[in-house]
Design an enzyme around this catalytic site. Structure first.
Site, short mmCIF file in Angstrom:
data_model
loop_
_atom_site.label_atom_id
_atom_site.label_comp_id
_atom_site.label_asym_id
_atom_site.label_seq_id
_atom_site.Cartn_x
_atom_site.Cartn_y
_atom_site.Cartn_z
N LYS A 64 0.81 -1.21 0.00
CA LYS A 64 0.00 0.00 0.00
C LYS A 64 0.85 1.27 0.00
O LYS A 64 0.61 2.19 -0.79
CB LYS A 64 -0.89 -0.02 1.25
CG LYS A 64 -1.68 1.22 1.45
CD LYS A 64 -2.32 1.20 2.82
CE LYS A 64 -1.29 1.56 3.87
NZ LYS A 64 -1.87 1.57 5.21
N THR A 65 1.84 1.30 0.85
CA THR A 65 2.68 2.50 0.94
C THR A 65 3.34 2.78 -0.40
O THR A 65 3.41 3.91 -0.86
CB THR A 65 3.75 2.30 2.02
OG1 THR A 65 3.12 1.82 3.20
CG2 THR A 65 4.46 3.59 2.31
N ASP A 250 -4.98 8.06 3.38
CA ASP A 250 -4.53 6.73 3.77
C ASP A 250 -5.33 6.26 4.98
O ASP A 250 -5.90 7.07 5.70
CB ASP A 250 -3.03 6.80 4.12
CG ASP A 250 -2.40 5.43 4.20
OD1 ASP A 250 -3.08 4.45 3.86
OD2 ASP A 250 -1.23 5.34 4.61
N GLU A 251 -5.38 4.97 5.23
CA GLU A 251 -6.09 4.40 6.37
C GLU A 251 -7.53 4.95 6.45
O GLU A 251 -8.00 5.36 7.49
CB GLU A 251 -5.35 4.72 7.70
CG GLU A 251 -3.88 4.38 7.71
CD GLU A 251 -3.58 2.90 7.84
OE1 GLU A 251 -4.52 2.08 7.69
OE2 GLU A 251 -2.41 2.55 8.05
N GLN A 286 -8.75 -3.84 8.90
CA GLN A 286 -7.78 -3.26 9.82
C GLN A 286 -8.32 -2.05 10.55
O GLN A 286 -7.57 -1.24 11.08
CB GLN A 286 -6.50 -2.89 9.06
CG GLN A 286 -5.77 -4.10 8.51
CD GLN A 286 -4.45 -3.73 7.88
OE1 GLN A 286 -3.56 -3.21 8.54
NE2 GLN A 286 -4.32 -3.98 6.59
N ARG A 646 1.44 -8.40 10.87
CA ARG A 646 2.68 -7.62 10.96
C ARG A 646 3.90 -8.48 10.72
O ARG A 646 5.00 -7.99 10.49
CB ARG A 646 2.84 -6.96 12.35
CG ARG A 646 1.79 -5.96 12.78
CD ARG A 646 1.52 -4.90 11.78
NE ARG A 646 0.39 -5.30 10.94
CZ ARG A 646 0.06 -4.70 9.82
NH1 ARG A 646 0.75 -3.67 9.38
NH2 ARG A 646 -0.97 -5.11 9.11
#
Length: 802
Positions: A64-65, A250-251, A286, A646
């Site tokens: 994603k980043t 984002d998020e 998430q 993670r």
DNA sequence: GCTCACCTATTTTTT
DNA sequence: ATAGGTGAGC
């Protein structure tokens, strides 16, 4: 304030646009094809898709980043977008910094002209620039959760609310939720039903009034006020709409309603102006911040909110092994009403997940430390590759104790934060009082710190004067002698305090923040008091204050490095908005070889080769408070999903059978999340069987082998096959572990109970001794465990006096 | 008005 | 465990 930012000029056009266009090449040399080389199909679509709105559903670890930074770079490089036309909103300041850096690495220094920040920082920027439209002073204070709670305490006292029924903390939470929903006090008061809601409405109204008088905004206000500003001043909104042609968030799954509205305001078209191009990125699985108002509906309903939206799914995971992903998928798939999505990886199965059931939280930490030690010896792993996650901050302590004992270097991210320490907050309160004379919460915090003979009585007298004459608390202090019923001693103390602030305020007009801070600490006598103190804690406080001075110095250097002036207000703003977790530079060589300890919430967005997910017990994780509520339980499950995903290569799951929670030990059953894992994914190094063996109620040590192909119940109890080697290890650990010593302590301590003692039983939990009979080995006690009362032979019962 | 000693409720998670 | 609140004594 201007020093910190490139602000839009009054006409709304960024001042930088003209000069930048003249002095720099419009089109960088970067080849757009090179930019998307190496991306898979959906990623490439997500980067190059021109048009709005765009929803990128990015599974954990799907790059994603990379997609976001490349998309921004692509806008600048291939689509001739000016960096000043881009605003990107991230979840943390750290993420913002990294994104800016990565984009700069692709397109060069002109990336500096973009706005990349959190919602809160962006709003502060806008509100500072538009403060007169928003009805604010340019130097407003920013109140964090603790300041809000203090103010709410004053408000609740003033309204004479019963602290039992309306604790300040609860009121603050409710008010915060209302603000996130953009419900103003009048609206809420009008619809409030029942005494409870009416009390909240009153508190909300007065709280807002007090904030306004203090020229302060709390975290929720920052967003809400900006939305209101845009709604009530269309020309202001239009300026920003003209400026920001590309909005990236984002998020997105963690946005609340106010943030949703803010985005809507930013991207809506006006007459003669096309809507800006919107791109949001998120993963509903998430979403872990519902407790602070985030609403998952924003991402689920994106296609309904924005017509013609295009959705791109990124389902290939580049981070984890398939084993880890299978575990994550298995857990998250238990959430009903979830949009199906299945992460996959081409990295192969990788290592098995390793499980461990310890007797206590100390044994759990011992095992983690030992396993990290083994990994660093046997593999090429370094401590810096390892992260230990837990549900609540309090759980970090036992890991710290063990890591210190065995000499394992570690750092705790978050937790008792630097900026939350009393001395740091005191010092910052001084600085805020210097900058903002009306900041009542800060002034009242420090007016008698260190002691100046100003007690509650004097404080009350000043407050009475300020409300009688309708002047600010600060102004009332300057006329303290007029306050009815005030002692001359207090008047003197207040006089000294006022003079102190005056002097510091004058200094702050010319001196940089760190000098003002140092002068504050010496002139106030705060530092002297700590240095003279015999309390060993106070030495640490002095160090923390020195640290704060260094933070201020670094701030000044950084700002002046940009040829801007470092102001006290700017420093305070940074401190208010930047969590110190953000400040830990990930590439700091000091931290390379260090195990990272953090809560699962803090872990979001990060990844580690090796992850320990600890405290997997019902009541701990999922947290006790979530057990009764399906929505909260789903959020806990998402948190588990975040934790599992993670990990890149190795995942460890552990729990403790008993855990000391607030003093008394409690017996915790296995986390339901463990039961949700397919059993073939986890190799149990030690099971509960090993635990029960020493207490005489269980079977063979770690040799429950075979385990439950029969299914859930057995696994839920934590029984699972262990290899002979694992069993041997378990036995060894059981013997050297701190647990066994506890066991023998229990047996010795047991006969000593007396009527009325509170005791803890390993199985039945807390109880109270009703009667004791017999002596020595045959002594028995009758114990009330709440739901049952029983006679136990103390010599055999695993009972501990507490 | 201040300090000390005792009592209690308190712990999710955070920008 | 521990911070914060309450009350007695100075």
């Amino acid at each position: 304030m201007r020093a910190l930012f490139e602000l839009p000029s009054p006409d709304g056009q960024p001042a930088v646009l003209a000069s930048d266009a003249d002095s720099r090449p419009r089109r960088p040399q970067l080849d757009p094809e090179a930019l998307v080389a190496g991306l898979n199909g959906p990623q490439r679509d997500a980067v190059t898709h021109a048009g709005s709105p765009l929803l990128i559903v990015a599974g954990a670890g799907s790059g994603k980043t990379r997609v976001l930074t490349h998309r921004i770079a692509y806008l600048l490089a291939a689509r001739d977008v000016h960096p000043g036309q881009v605003i990107a909103i991230t979840f943390t300041n750290k993420a913002a910094g990294e994104m800016k850096e990565r984009v700069a690495a692709l397109v060069g220094n002109r990336a500096r002209l973009m706005w990349v920040s959190t919602f809160h920082s962006a709003c502060v920027r806008i509100l500072r620039a538009e403060h007169d439209h928003a009805g604010l002073k340019s130097t407003f204070s920013i109140y964090d959760a603790d300041d809000s709670r203090r103010l709410m305490q004053l408000v609740a006292r003033e309204l004479d609310l019963d602290p039992k029924r309306h604790p300040a903390r609860g009121l603050a939470t409710q008010v915060s939720n209302l603000k996130n929903e953009l419900v103003d006090p009048e609206t809420f008061a009008a619809r409030a039903k029942g005494p409870m809601e009416r009390a909240v409405a009153e508190a909300y109204t007065l709280y807002q009034r007090r904030l306004k008088e203090a020229h302060a905004l709390d975290f929720d206000d920052l967003i809400m006020t900006t939305v209101h500003l845009f709604q009530s001043h269309p020309h202001v909104a239009e300026n920003y709409r003209r400026r920001f042609r590309h909005v990236l968030v984002d998020e997105y799954q963690d946005t609340n309603h106010a943030q949703y509205q803010l985005i809507k305001e930013l991207v809506s078209g006006t007459e003669g102006l096309e809507p800006a191009e919107l791109c949001v990125v998120g993963d509903a699985d998430q979403s872990i911040y519902a407790f602070r108002g985030a609403t998952i509906r924003n991402i689920l309903e994106f296609e309904r909110d924005y017509k013609d939206a295009r959705t791109i799914m990124l389902e290939q995971n580049y981070r984890s092994t398939q084993t880890i992903l299978n575990a994550a998928n298995a857990v998250i798939s238990r959430n009903p009403s979830r949009k199906p999505k299945r992460l996959w990886s081409d990295q192969g199965a990788g290592e098995s997940i390793v499980g461990y059931v310890a007797d206590t939280e100390h044994a759990e930490a011992d095992w983690v430390a030992r396993e990290i030690d083994r990994l660093t010896d046997d593999t090429d792993a370094r401590p810096g590759d390892v992260a230990v996650f837990y549900r609540t901050n309090a759980q970090s302590r036992v890991f710290e104790e063990v890591f210190i004992r065995v000499g394992l270097p570690y750092k705790v991210v978050g937790g008792v934060r630097f900026y939350e320490r009393r001395e740091v907050r005191d010092a910052l309160a001084y600085l805020r009082a210097i900058v903002n004379d009306d900041d009542t919460v800060s002034i009242r915090r420090i007016m008698n710190t260190p002691r100046r003979g100003i007690g509650d009585r004097a404080e009350g007298a000043v407050e009475a004067l300020s409300s009688r004459d309708r002047i600010s608390f600060g102004a009332a202090m300057r006329r303290a002698a007029d306050a009815p019923g005030i002692s001359s001693r207090a008047v003197n103390g207040i006089g000294d305090f006022v003079a102190l602030l005056e002097g510091l305020r004058e200094l702050s007009e010319t001196a940089p923040p760190e000098e003002v801070l140092e002068a504050t600490l010496t002139r106030s006598g705060y530092l002297a008091e700590l240095e003279e103190s015999t309390d060993p804690q106070d030495a640490g406080r002095v160090e923390n204050l020195q640290e704060l001075v260094s933070v201020a110095r670094e701030f000044t250097e950084r700002v002046e490095g940009n040829d801007e002036q470092a102001t006290l207000a700017g420093f305070l703003e940074q401190v208010a908005l930047v969590a110190d977790a953000d400040q830990i530079p990930s590439d700091d060589p000091d931290h390379q070889g260090v195990v990272t300890l953090m809560t699962l919430h803090t872990a979001k967005g990060l990844e580690f080769p090796i992850v320990f997910l600890t405290g997997l017990e019902d009541g701990v994780f999922p947290h006790m408070r979530a057990l009764g509520d399906n929505n909260e339980l789903e959020e806990e499950r998402r948190l588990a999903y975040v934790g599992i995903t993670r990990a890149r290569q190795r995942l460890y799951l552990s729990r403790a059978v008993t855990r000391s929670a607030w003093g008394a030990p409690s017996y915790n059953p296995t986390s339901r999340f463990i039961a949700e894992l397919p059993e073939e994914l986890v190799r149990w190094e030690r099971t509960e069987g090993s635990y029960t063996s020493w207490s005489g109620t269980g079977g063979g040590v770690g040799n429950r082998g075979g385990s439950g192909a029969s299914g859930g119940a057995a696994r839920g109890g934590g029984f699972s096959g262990g290899t002979p080697k694992a069993a041997a290890l378990a036995q060894r650990l059981g013997i050297d572990g701190s647990k066994l010593s506890t066991a023998s302590e229990l047996r010795q301590a047991a006969p000593k109970v007396a009527v009325g003692d509170r005791v803890n039983h390993q199985r039945y939990g807390l109880g109270r001794v009703l009667a004791v009979e017999g002596q020595g080995p045959s002594a028995r006690a009758q114990i009330d465990f709440g739901d049952q009362t029983m006679w136990l032979v103390l010599r055999h019962a695993p009972v501990e006096k507490i």
